[in-house]
Scaffold this motif. Sequence first.
Motif, PDB file in Angstrom:
ATOM      1  N   TYR A  87      -6.821   3.956  16.118  1.00  0.00           N
ATOM      2  CA  TYR A  87      -7.468   2.680  16.424  1.00  0.00           C
ATOM      3  C   TYR A  87      -7.915   2.040  15.113  1.00  0.00           C
ATOM      4  CZ  TYR A  87      -9.826  -0.537  19.633  1.00  0.00           C
ATOM      5  OH  TYR A  87     -10.186  -1.630  20.367  1.00  0.00           O
ATOM      6  N   ILE A  88      -7.634   0.772  14.948  1.00  0.00           N
ATOM      7  CA  ILE A  88      -8.022   0.045  13.744  1.00  0.00           C
ATOM      8  C   ILE A  88      -8.807  -1.186  14.155  1.00  0.00           C
ATOM      9  CG2 ILE A  88      -7.186  -1.242  11.744  1.00  0.00           C
ATOM     10  CD1 ILE A  88      -4.709   0.532  11.769  1.00  0.00           C
ATOM     11  N   LEU A 109      -5.315  -1.979   3.531  1.00  0.00           N
ATOM     12  CA  LEU A 109      -4.289  -2.961   3.873  1.00  0.00           C
ATOM     13  C   LEU A 109      -3.599  -2.534   5.156  1.00  0.00           C
ATOM     14  CD1 LEU A 109      -2.614  -5.481   3.115  1.00  0.00           C
ATOM     15  CD2 LEU A 109      -1.083  -3.929   1.872  1.00  0.00           C
ATOM     16  N   VAL A 110      -3.639  -3.385   6.161  1.00  0.00           N
ATOM     17  CA  VAL A 110      -2.911  -3.139   7.401  1.00  0.00           C
ATOM     18  C   VAL A 110      -1.491  -3.662   7.179  1.00  0.00           C
ATOM     19  CG1 VAL A 110      -2.737  -3.684   9.861  1.00  0.00           C
ATOM     20  CG2 VAL A 110      -4.986  -3.294   8.823  1.00  0.00           C
ATOM     21  N   VAL A 111      -0.507  -2.761   7.336  1.00  0.00           N
ATOM     22  CA  VAL A 111       0.891  -3.116   7.088  1.00  0.00           C
ATOM     23  C   VAL A 111       1.646  -3.059   8.417  1.00  0.00           C
ATOM     24  CG1 VAL A 111       2.979  -2.553   5.798  1.00  0.00           C
ATOM     25  CG2 VAL A 111       0.726  -2.142   4.767  1.00  0.00           C
ATOM     26  N   ARG A 155       8.715  -6.215   1.316  1.00  0.00           N
ATOM     27  CA  ARG A 155       7.568  -6.669   2.104  1.00  0.00           C
ATOM     28  C   ARG A 155       7.006  -7.955   1.527  1.00  0.00           C
ATOM     29  NH1 ARG A 155       3.038  -2.045   0.831  1.00  0.00           N
ATOM     30  NH2 ARG A 155       1.958  -3.099  -0.873  1.00  0.00           N
ATOM     31  N   PHE A 156       6.121  -8.571   2.323  1.00  0.00           N
ATOM     32  CA  PHE A 156       5.348  -9.720   1.861  1.00  0.00           C
ATOM     33  C   PHE A 156       3.917  -9.552   2.359  1.00  0.00           C
ATOM     34  CE2 PHE A 156       6.909 -11.136   6.019  1.00  0.00           C
ATOM     35  CZ  PHE A 156       5.813 -11.786   6.577  1.00  0.00           C
ATOM     36  N   TRP A 158       6.536  -5.258   6.336  1.00  0.00           N
ATOM     37  CA  TRP A 158       7.608  -4.615   5.573  1.00  0.00           C
ATOM     38  C   TRP A 158       8.835  -4.367   6.443  1.00  0.00           C
ATOM     39  CZ3 TRP A 158      10.182   0.195   5.465  1.00  0.00           C
ATOM     40  CH2 TRP A 158       9.822   1.075   6.478  1.00  0.00           C
ATOM     41  N   SER A 159       9.948  -4.122   5.769  1.00  0.00           N
ATOM     42  CA  SER A 159      11.195  -3.748   6.409  1.00  0.00           C
ATOM     43  C   SER A 159      12.033  -2.953   5.408  1.00  0.00           C
ATOM     44  CB  SER A 159      11.961  -4.993   6.867  1.00  0.00           C
ATOM     45  OG  SER A 159      13.074  -4.629   7.658  1.00  0.00           O
TER      46      SER A 159
END
Length: 115
Positions: A8-9, A65-67, A99-100, A113-114
């Motif tokens: 959980y965030i 950082l939530v990615v 990513r951006f 990201w990918s």
Amino acid sequence: MSTTKINYIEMPASDIAATKQFFNDAFGWEYIDYGPDYAAIKNAGIDGGFYSAPLKAQTAQGSVLVVLYSPDLQKSLHAVEQAGGEIIKPIFSFPGGHRFHFTCPSGNEYAVWSE
């Protein structure tokens, strides 16, 4: 192996309504509201929520950082821009992919990201 896992965030939002609308428009997220100061996120890949707070989560200030992951990075970048997000780091390479980074209406920094 540990049985304790991140599940959980919670993220700050100075404007919960605008932040909810942004993520709904950009990524299709849905919510369960628990009063005016908290919204739980549905259909985002991990459980979490937005809580009312005046501060911003920015990596330059030491924030986590939530990615997010996307199979189509360019499509996600366009969706973020169309929903009103600000691209603060255009697409770049890193070990493992591209990513951006962007900010939401509450000023919080996120990344997508990918491979």
